[in-house]
Structure formats: structure tokens, C-alpha cells
Design a protein around this motif. Structure first.
Motif, short mmCIF file in Angstrom:
data_model
loop_
_atom_site.label_atom_id
_atom_site.label_comp_id
_atom_site.label_asym_id
_atom_site.label_seq_id
_atom_site.Cartn_x
_atom_site.Cartn_y
_atom_site.Cartn_z
N ALA A 190 -4.11 -3.50 -0.41
CA ALA A 190 -3.90 -2.05 -0.44
C ALA A 190 -5.24 -1.33 -0.58
CB ALA A 190 -2.99 -1.69 -1.60
N ASN A 191 -5.21 -0.06 -0.34
CA ASN A 191 -6.37 0.80 -0.51
C ASN A 191 -6.71 0.87 -2.01
OD1 ASN A 191 -8.18 2.91 -0.64
ND2 ASN A 191 -7.01 4.23 0.75
N ASN A 203 0.83 -1.20 0.00
CA ASN A 203 0.00 0.00 0.00
C ASN A 203 0.87 1.25 0.00
OD1 ASN A 203 -2.58 1.34 0.17
ND2 ASN A 203 -2.07 1.81 2.30
#
Length: 181
Positions: free
Chosen positions: A129-130, A57
């Protein structure tokens, strides 16, 4: 052709040339920083914080932030370089940029890689991850991969075709001074 250069002396034509070159500077800045940011960030983060604090991320976030900073820096540099320059010389630089097939092919590969990786990165790294970081960071990594693919094609013997730039007459100010002497 001289008529076109007489037209290029207008402020609107100069503004169009500046706009083109600023967009090109932004594209090149994004490509360069998207290429440099991931290894630089990985090296910095691993040496400073160790492996425990390194994450996908953060790498993806650094990639898209670095690409955005490169885009802003490239555009600002090109704007400062061209806005107060001689309009004829700016026009000549634009014409040379338009006929630079290697640069055009690099932009095409970079765009294709950016779009492809913007879609593939979330598909592969869905839970790691976002979402925003996956899409934008994936686009940055894809842009870098596309740029590397362009250079790999050039090195392996498939260079972009060379297109002859049309003859550009000297600026009107130089033509006038030569006629006077």
C-alpha cells in the motif's frame, strides 16, 4: 461550588466547555467511523466490484477517510448541539464527561491502538500500500481495535471504575426562580 457556577456563566467559560465537548465529539466520531468503515467498505467493494478490484491500499484509504469524516461530523454535531445551549447545562455535561471513566478508558485504548497500528501496519504491509494510507489507515484500524479491546475488557468482567460525580448545583436561573416562589 456556587462560586464556580457563577464563573461558569461567563462567555469564556462557556467557550471552553464548548471547545472541550467539540473535541470529545470529534474523538468519538473518529472512533466510531474507524470501527464501522473497514467492514462496510469491504462489504461494499466485494459485493460491487468483486475480489479482483479489492486491495489493502483501498481498504486502508477508506479507513482513514472514513475516520476523518467521522471526526468532522462528530465535531460539527457537537458544536451545533452545544454552542447555543444553556451554559449551565453545557457545564454540567462537561463535568459528567470529565468523570466518565469508561469513556476515558475507551479513549486511552483507542489512542494506544492507533499509535501502535500506525507503526505496525507499515512494518507488516510495506509493499502492499501507499505509505500515507498505511500510516493513517493503520491508525484508524488501531483505533478501532483499541475501542474493541476496551469493550472486551468491560464484557469480560474488568469494567472501568466508577467515580462519583460531584454534586452539581442547579443552574443559577433555577435557584433564583425557586427562591422567588
Amino acid at each position: 461550588m456556587t462560586d464556580n457556577f457563577a464563573i461558569s456563566a461567563t462567555p469564556q467559560a462557556h467557550a471552553a466547555d464548548v471547545e472541550f465537548l467539540v473535541r470529545r465529539g470529534m474523538t468519538k466520531g473518529y472512533q466510531l467511523m474507524s470501527l464501522l468503515t473497514p467492514p462496510l467498505y469491504a462489504t461494499f467493494a466485494l459485493s460491487r466490484y468483486g475480489r479482483a478490484q479489492f486491495s489493502v491500499n483501498r481498504l486502508l484509504r477508506a479507513t482513514w477517510i472514513g475516520g476523518g469524516a467521522g471526526m468532522a461530523g462528530g465535531g460539527a454535531f457537537e458544536y451545533a448541539r452545544t454552542v447555543y445551549s444553556n451554559p449551565e447545562k453545557v457545564r454540567a455535561r462537561r463535568i459528567k464527561a470529565v468523570y466518565d471513566t469508561s469513556s476515558i478508558r475507551a479513549d486511552d485504548h483507542s489512542t494506544i491502538g492507533g499509535i501502535l497500528f500506525a507503526v505496525l501496519t507499515p512494518a507488516v504491509l510495506w509493499k502492499r500500500a501507499n505509505t500515507i494510507n498505511m500510516v493513517l489507515g493503520g491508525a484508524g484500524i488501531g483505533s478501532a481495535v483499541g475501542l474493541l479491546a476496551h469493550h472486551a475488557r468491560t464484557v469480560t468482567g474488568d469494567p472501568a471504575p466508577i467515580v462519583r460525580v460531584p454534586d452539581i448545583p442547579p443552574p443559577l436561573s433555577e435557584q433564583t426562580s425557586k427562591e422567588e416562589h
